[in-house]
Design an enzyme around this catalytic site. Sequence first.
Site, PDB file in Angstrom:
ATOM      1  N   ARG B 129       0.826  -1.205   0.000  1.00 20.20           N
ATOM      2  CA  ARG B 129       0.000   0.000   0.000  1.00 20.20           C
ATOM      3  C   ARG B 129       0.864   1.262   0.000  1.00 20.20           C
ATOM      4  O   ARG B 129       0.488   2.279  -0.564  1.00 20.20           O
ATOM      5  CB  ARG B 129      -0.936  -0.012   1.212  1.00 20.20           C
ATOM      6  CG  ARG B 129      -1.799  -1.283   1.293  1.00 20.20           C
ATOM      7  CD  ARG B 129      -3.237  -1.000   0.954  1.00 20.20           C
ATOM      8  NE  ARG B 129      -4.129  -2.136   1.227  1.00 20.20           N
ATOM      9  CZ  ARG B 129      -5.110  -2.492   0.412  1.00 20.20           C
ATOM     10  NH1 ARG B 129      -5.307  -1.854  -0.721  1.00 20.20           N
ATOM     11  NH2 ARG B 129      -5.917  -3.497   0.717  1.00 20.20           N
ATOM     12  N   GLU B 215     -18.680   3.948  -5.477  1.00 20.97           N
ATOM     13  CA  GLU B 215     -17.530   3.101  -5.817  1.00 20.97           C
ATOM     14  C   GLU B 215     -17.689   2.520  -7.215  1.00 20.97           C
ATOM     15  O   GLU B 215     -18.742   2.003  -7.564  1.00 20.97           O
ATOM     16  CB  GLU B 215     -17.355   1.987  -4.786  1.00 20.97           C
ATOM     17  CG  GLU B 215     -16.103   1.144  -5.016  1.00 20.97           C
ATOM     18  CD  GLU B 215     -15.661   0.389  -3.778  1.00 20.97           C
ATOM     19  OE1 GLU B 215     -16.465   0.221  -2.850  1.00 20.97           O
ATOM     20  OE2 GLU B 215     -14.483  -0.045  -3.760  1.00 20.97           O
ATOM     21  N   HIS B 243     -17.381  -3.356   0.864  1.00 21.79           N
ATOM     22  CA  HIS B 243     -16.437  -4.011  -0.040  1.00 21.79           C
ATOM     23  C   HIS B 243     -17.096  -4.317  -1.385  1.00 21.79           C
ATOM     24  O   HIS B 243     -18.269  -4.675  -1.428  1.00 21.79           O
ATOM     25  CB  HIS B 243     -15.946  -5.305   0.601  1.00 21.79           C
ATOM     26  CG  HIS B 243     -14.745  -5.886  -0.052  1.00 21.79           C
ATOM     27  ND1 HIS B 243     -14.826  -6.582  -1.240  1.00 21.79           N
ATOM     28  CD2 HIS B 243     -13.445  -5.865   0.282  1.00 21.79           C
ATOM     29  CE1 HIS B 243     -13.616  -6.973  -1.587  1.00 21.79           C
ATOM     30  NE2 HIS B 243     -12.764  -6.551  -0.675  1.00 21.79           N
ATOM     31  N   ASN B 282      -7.608  -4.862 -12.314  1.00 19.96           N
ATOM     32  CA  ASN B 282      -8.849  -4.305 -11.782  1.00 19.96           C
ATOM     33  C   ASN B 282      -8.520  -3.066 -10.964  1.00 19.96           C
ATOM     34  O   ASN B 282      -7.649  -3.097 -10.103  1.00 19.96           O
ATOM     35  CB  ASN B 282      -9.529  -5.383 -10.919  1.00 19.96           C
ATOM     36  CG  ASN B 282     -10.480  -4.803  -9.905  1.00 19.96           C
ATOM     37  OD1 ASN B 282     -10.080  -4.492  -8.781  1.00 19.96           O
ATOM     38  ND2 ASN B 282     -11.720  -4.643 -10.287  1.00 19.96           N
ATOM     39  N   GLN B 284     -10.086   0.214  -8.667  1.00 18.38           N
ATOM     40  CA  GLN B 284     -11.249   0.713  -7.940  1.00 18.38           C
ATOM     41  C   GLN B 284     -11.131   2.217  -7.728  1.00 18.38           C
ATOM     42  O   GLN B 284     -10.080   2.715  -7.319  1.00 18.38           O
ATOM     43  CB  GLN B 284     -11.358   0.010  -6.588  1.00 18.38           C
ATOM     44  CG  GLN B 284     -11.817  -1.419  -6.693  1.00 18.38           C
ATOM     45  CD  GLN B 284     -11.446  -2.233  -5.466  1.00 18.38           C
ATOM     46  OE1 GLN B 284     -10.777  -3.251  -5.574  1.00 18.38           O
ATOM     47  NE2 GLN B 284     -11.871  -1.765  -4.305  1.00 18.38           N
ATOM     48  N   GLY B 719     -26.776 -29.388   4.248  1.00 14.80           N
ATOM     49  CA  GLY B 719     -25.833 -28.615   5.040  1.00 14.80           C
ATOM     50  C   GLY B 719     -26.248 -28.522   6.490  1.00 14.80           C
ATOM     51  O   GLY B 719     -25.767 -27.704   7.248  1.00 14.80           O
ATOM     52  N   GLU B 759     -18.069 -42.037  11.502  1.00 15.03           N
ATOM     53  CA  GLU B 759     -18.935 -41.778  10.349  1.00 15.03           C
ATOM     54  C   GLU B 759     -18.222 -42.164   9.065  1.00 15.03           C
ATOM     55  O   GLU B 759     -17.012 -42.023   8.938  1.00 15.03           O
ATOM     56  CB  GLU B 759     -19.327 -40.299  10.281  1.00 15.03           C
ATOM     57  CG  GLU B 759     -20.292 -40.021   9.149  1.00 15.03           C
ATOM     58  CD  GLU B 759     -20.938 -38.656   9.286  1.00 15.03           C
ATOM     59  OE1 GLU B 759     -20.679 -37.973  10.287  1.00 15.03           O
ATOM     60  OE2 GLU B 759     -21.694 -38.272   8.376  1.00 15.03           O
ATOM     61  N   GLN B 827     -24.444 -41.995   3.739  1.00 14.52           N
ATOM     62  CA  GLN B 827     -23.699 -41.691   4.954  1.00 14.52           C
ATOM     63  C   GLN B 827     -24.085 -42.680   6.032  1.00 14.52           C
ATOM     64  O   GLN B 827     -25.261 -42.955   6.228  1.00 14.52           O
ATOM     65  CB  GLN B 827     -23.992 -40.267   5.411  1.00 14.52           C
ATOM     66  CG  GLN B 827     -23.333 -39.227   4.532  1.00 14.52           C
ATOM     67  CD  GLN B 827     -23.890 -37.850   4.783  1.00 14.52           C
ATOM     68  OE1 GLN B 827     -24.336 -37.535   5.878  1.00 14.52           O
ATOM     69  NE2 GLN B 827     -23.881 -37.037   3.759  1.00 14.52           N
ATOM     70  N   ASN B 841     -28.397 -40.042  -0.513  1.00 14.98           N
ATOM     71  CA  ASN B 841     -28.729 -39.015  -1.500  1.00 14.98           C
ATOM     72  C   ASN B 841     -28.488 -39.553  -2.897  1.00 14.98           C
ATOM     73  O   ASN B 841     -27.347 -39.734  -3.300  1.00 14.98           O
ATOM     74  CB  ASN B 841     -27.863 -37.773  -1.287  1.00 14.98           C
ATOM     75  CG  ASN B 841     -28.086 -37.173   0.088  1.00 14.98           C
ATOM     76  OD1 ASN B 841     -29.226 -36.932   0.476  1.00 14.98           O
ATOM     77  ND2 ASN B 841     -26.998 -36.985   0.832  1.00 14.98           N
TER      78      ASN B 841
END
Lengths: 364, 1069
Positions: B129, B215, B243, B282, B284, B719, B759, B827, B841
């Site tokens: 920077r 931005e 961001h 890129n 900004q 999930g 598992e 599983q 699944n």
Amino acid sequence: MKKGILILEDGTIVQGNGLGPDKLVYGELVFNTAMTGYEEAFTDPSYEGQILLMTYPLIGNYGFKFKHQESDSPKIRGLVIKEPAFFSTNTRKIEDYLEENNLPCIWGIDTRRLTLKLRYYGTMKAILSVSTGNINIEKLTKKIKNMSHPHSENLVRQVSCKRILFHKGQNKNKVLLIDCGVKKSIINSLLKYSSVIQVPYDADFETIKKINPDGIVISNGPGNPAHPEIIKTTVKTLKKLIISGYPVFGICLGHQLLGLALDLKTYKLKFGHRGYNHPVQFLENKKIYITSQNHGYAITKESKNKEIIFDWININDRTIEGMRHKSLPIFSVQFHPEASPGPYDTSFLFEKFFKMINAEKKGY
Amino acid sequence: MPKRKDIKKVLIIGSGPIIIGQAAEFDFSGSQASRSLREEGYQTIIVNSNPATIQTDLETADVVYIEPLTPEILAKIIDKERPEGLLPGFGGQTGLNLSYELARRGILEKFKVELLGSNLQTIEMAENRDCFRALMNRIGEPIPRSFAVHNYDEALKVLKDMNFPLLIRPAYTLGGTGSSVVYDRDQFYDAVMTGLIRSPIKQVLIEESVLGWKEYEYEVMRDNNDNCIIICNMENIDPMGIHTGESMVVAPAQTLTDKQHQELRCAAIKIIRSLKIAGGCNIQFAVNPEKWEYRVIEVNPRVSRSSALASKATGYPIARVSAKIAVGLNLDEIPNAITKKTMAGFEPALDYVVVKIPRWPFDKFPTCDRRIGTQMKSTGEVMAIGSTIEEAFLKAIRSLEIDKCGLEPDNWKEYELIRELQEPTDRFIFAVAEALRRGYTKKKISELSRVDEFFISKIENIVKMEKLIKRQDVSLQLLTMAKKMGFSDEYISAISGIKRDEIMAKRIENNIIPVFNIVDTCAGEFEAYTPYYYSTYWGEVDNKKTRRGNRKNILVVGSGPIRIGQGIEFDYACVHSVIALREMGYEAIIINNNPETVSTDFDVSNRLYFEPLRLEDVLNVIFKEEPYGIILQFGGQTSINLAVPLYEAIKKYGLNTKILGTSPSDMNLAEDRKAFSSILKQLNIFQPPFATGFSFDEVKDIARKIGYPVLVRPSYVLGGRAMEIIYDELELEKYVRLAVKVSPEHPILVDKYITNATEVDVDALCDGKDVFIAGIMEHIEQAGVHSGDSYCVIPPLSLSKKTINEIKQIVFDIAIALKTIGLINIQLAIQNGTVYVLEANPRASRTVPYVSKTIGIPLAKIATKIMLGYKIKDFNLPAEMKLDFVSVKGPVFPFLKLPGVDPILGPEMKSTGEVMAIDKTFGGAYYKAILADNKFASSGTVYITVRDEDKKEIVKIAKELTLLGFKIVATRGTAQFLRENGINVETVYRISEHKSPNALDMMRQGKIDLIINTPTMNYSAKRDGYTMRRLAVELNIPFITALKSAYAEIEAIKFARKRKMQVRPVNEI
Ligand SMILES: Nc1ncnc2c1ncn2[C@@H]1O[C@H](COP(=O)(O)OP(=O)(O)O)[C@@H](O)[C@H]1O
Ligand SMILES: Nc1ncnc2c1ncn2[C@@H]1O[C@H](COP(=O)(O)OP(=O)(O)O)[C@@H](O)[C@H]1O
Ligand SMILES: [Mg+2]
Ligand SMILES: [Mg+2]
């Protein structure tokens, strides 16, 4: 809600919404692919005689401001867009702008489809009618068939200045601008280096000689460069100016007229170059520049003049984008170094022109 | 300039596992670069630790290494492969920083490897920077006033002549890691300290704030002849302070005048020239909304997330062209792959609007601070294309898959609404709409949020349309207007109360259907050859069908935005399916909305439809294409959820197409708990006892009946969302009150939690008769840690031959019973010898790429062929998988980026990505897997605090660690117990004892190198451990929450001590 109807010479009929005044206009339908600078485009005199289709769907996003104008008023005869931005915070809204300038607009239609048609079949004669009442389509469809192409008119006369105008510039240089429908930003670009004397397109050789300028710029403009009235006036004058050894810089139509004066030929492109993403290459250093363009005609590659070198080409379709004279201080470009709208990549050409002028003054 | 002859082999460094701030976009750019270079006759070597990447396929590169991305490993690979060139700019910040490190350590020089595209100085000048500041000052480009500092004292000095708020921005980081806005001295201290930790070169920039400015991003390309072009500019709807990766983004910029755009364009070109980047970069900018002035914010001297977006938004293949430039070609020598006729040296023109919206993981992390800012929290993004902002915008919302089909509000109180506008969260845009509904003016909203009124006016248009639909009965004219504005039938139905089917019927009847336009880079000016489409209602429909001879076309439905639980693995499978289809001579058609991925690359499929993945949108494509078949097995839950509705729609509209592979009804058998368990009963396969409760009392009874601990969850989720292990009734009450609502519509599923079980995951192929068991994965962590979050290993370590055979039989039986055609994932949990099935699944699972790469068999491709009639025997697959190595899969977690999230693992998936590592020994492979997530301690002090059940076990571990020379500290209870067992250990205070020195102090003082903490699973104890775990994350101290992981860790430490790491290309497997 107002209706808008667009009728093409091939019988295509497009119905959409109308905006702006109730009005019927006739012109050549062309498309422009720029994504900003709509106001610069509308007011560019090179569009005289044309109805403009913007391929970018949202027009008017940041409103309208006088400082964006390239001439005192819109020169396009009609506008074809997908969606006007009915919103603007502190600038004029598109609907007001259209009303004030008596400019009819059709919107809400499939502009891409029209664009593809023009690309495929070439630009076409078109009638645009905006109206609150009903529109007699059959009548118009018949009418357009036997209307003569706008380019048969002397469009340059309609946009050229009527009398000589003087613009005071930065230094004592003095260039003469042959105004075939010049954009403001060409004059502004020149004023950085010199004063500008703007003369009508048909100013004769004697008048110009009397003014005794350091150099001559031939501006952009509308229509067919080979129009008989232009050949009789501007081109004739140019031939003499060339022989007299004036430094000459041609832009767009100016470039084509210079070509004609140098016994080169011009032809009509299928759908022209209108937009600001056109890559051209300067063959001397192979460099690529992205340029702003607005022209329907070009100089043929085939036409020959041993004295002339074609030193700029378009890397998309390989058409001629610029030339220079081997021995005389003459060069010209098909694109717009003054940008507006578009990139400033080639603005250095103005400096180049004045370097040439000064070199001439010093007599090398 | 012709391409370089002095280079033959080029090394491309990938970006590693998916993390927040670095998702699939770098697999996309890396693969494109590799293909682009091979096209030119170069050999490519790709290194990436992420197996779920197309770039690590042998079809993509000449040599592929799946190895941890560390300088040491890369040095080994360079030594072995001897490339002449290295592309640093295609592996995100990871690739860039590694290349920089390799150069800095003189490794590149030693092996004569040249950095291509961006050289050392370029990277230095852009990423450091301080250097960047200096450069901008030199070329006279305006930047916010700022100072770079390397310690707190310097920071304090700087503070004297600056005033709050200030921006703290570490150097060489990504996704805004460690950056923040500070308003006072305390925040300032914390921010600077964290910033210094986060920056690889211990440098942070202290910068004047331009919060609230607009931005913009410019994607610039420069070649070796100094030619520069702008590919695309993009406008962030959110102001500075959010961001770019967290912002909603529109392309092209909407509110810049031509003069302003050209000024930024010139600045961008000036900057890329001053940095001498060859290829894409890129830039900004921040722009003052009040009066025209701008600041340069940063440059990323590489292809980036934004350039991936720009590529998909414009059709211009940035990575492809950048790669060619890096080896010497120039823009006028590279053909435009889209138009074929024109050259790469031009600027794309758009005749449509593109909207990008990030996808945040807060649905998985209820405790997370949802506010968005300078540091990224989103895991992925969606892109949508439309004729107008409204159309694109609503398409994007639909694509997010957040149970919203429009701008439905939450029920905010007034002050909450205002807070949403002032301190935006993921719900911001819905708050804007709600504010408008409640009569806030555009001006007011803009003042609160600093979002340009232009965009608010677009939201207003949508809200106005909502009103119209509410008031009137939906006339054809209104319907047309609504569709043009991007409203889905679902949305209109929700507002008007008219049934969705009715609306759809009415539309089709009256020919209100979308047209599909091409993304052609040139707004129609030239003929385009890329079959890359988007739908819009702004077109004239021509009903004449485009017949494509008798060739058969097949639609592959993609997986949408990257989110926790549904990552790049599914895109990988989709791409493989497409490749297989093309191999078989079918026309492969992709529909997806994720701009980061390979599946949406312009030349991967025969035709690409960039669309939302809701039923309506998919049907539109099906109407247009009339595909011979539809493949839903690879797009994760996104496509699976479409199975039944599509199946019905096909019947209803008598469409001449079918869903390939396992039939929707059979898929449903696996999803539907009751049906599934009756199947298991018939096959007499064990399953944890379970029942469904439709009221709290019911749930309580069930829990009592099957006995605690229980595992509770709402049905139909991927999930493990909202899933919890509950130890007693008290917690059950808490859970039901806080986590979920229970009702007849929202039943809760209660399973017996199988404790201390191993598992196992299995991926298998089935053609209805034969079954091929591709991989049996043993998890390191016990069952209860989500399969996606646990380390696992092939081949299994501890399973007996008997158990393995039993598993194989079970998998076989289930696959056949479900009439599986294609892939299936099962599983299981093994509790002292007994095998339980947790779930099955019948679709491609998360582990397909990992298994495929481990065994060297392309499962997704074979599955695709099976769906089209091939049989398993046609592929002469081995009966037994014999591996001469061990393959470990390791998860990667986002905790650092998500304040407020407890890094403890459970049945809810929390990881964003994964790595694969192979070695002769388990220790070696596990070690590499840990390295890939770069948290490892091979010596020092270990802090142990475990629950009572684990005390006995921990003694062995402590002994081992002592032998390895570790110093051991523990809290009183554990310490005492260890001493009694003859281990010398130092006692520290519990955090709850509020005395010093406690664990936290020691951690802060850097006296702790490793933590073993098996938390007691009740709320209060969790809270106690939370601070410690959180601090461990902040300080990057490795910590272990499962005993079995501790053993694995010891193996790894032993390996790290004794042996050297070997690198081995996938080609040799
Ligand atoms: N001086 C500043 N004032 C206000 N916001 C800023 C400033 N500098 C950066 N930001 C915000 O922080 C975000 C992240 O900064 P950036 O340097 O782009 O991090 P990264 O390198 O991770 O992309 C930017 O997108 C911008 O919104
Ligand atoms: N009855 C059970 N006993 C122990 N652990 C279980 C049980 N059911 C599920 N789990 C754990 O929860 C995780 C997620 O459960 P699963 O059914 O796989 O949900 P998902 O559909 O999200 O994969 C599993 O990986 C496993 O570790
Ligand atoms: Mg950034
Ligand atoms: Mg950066």
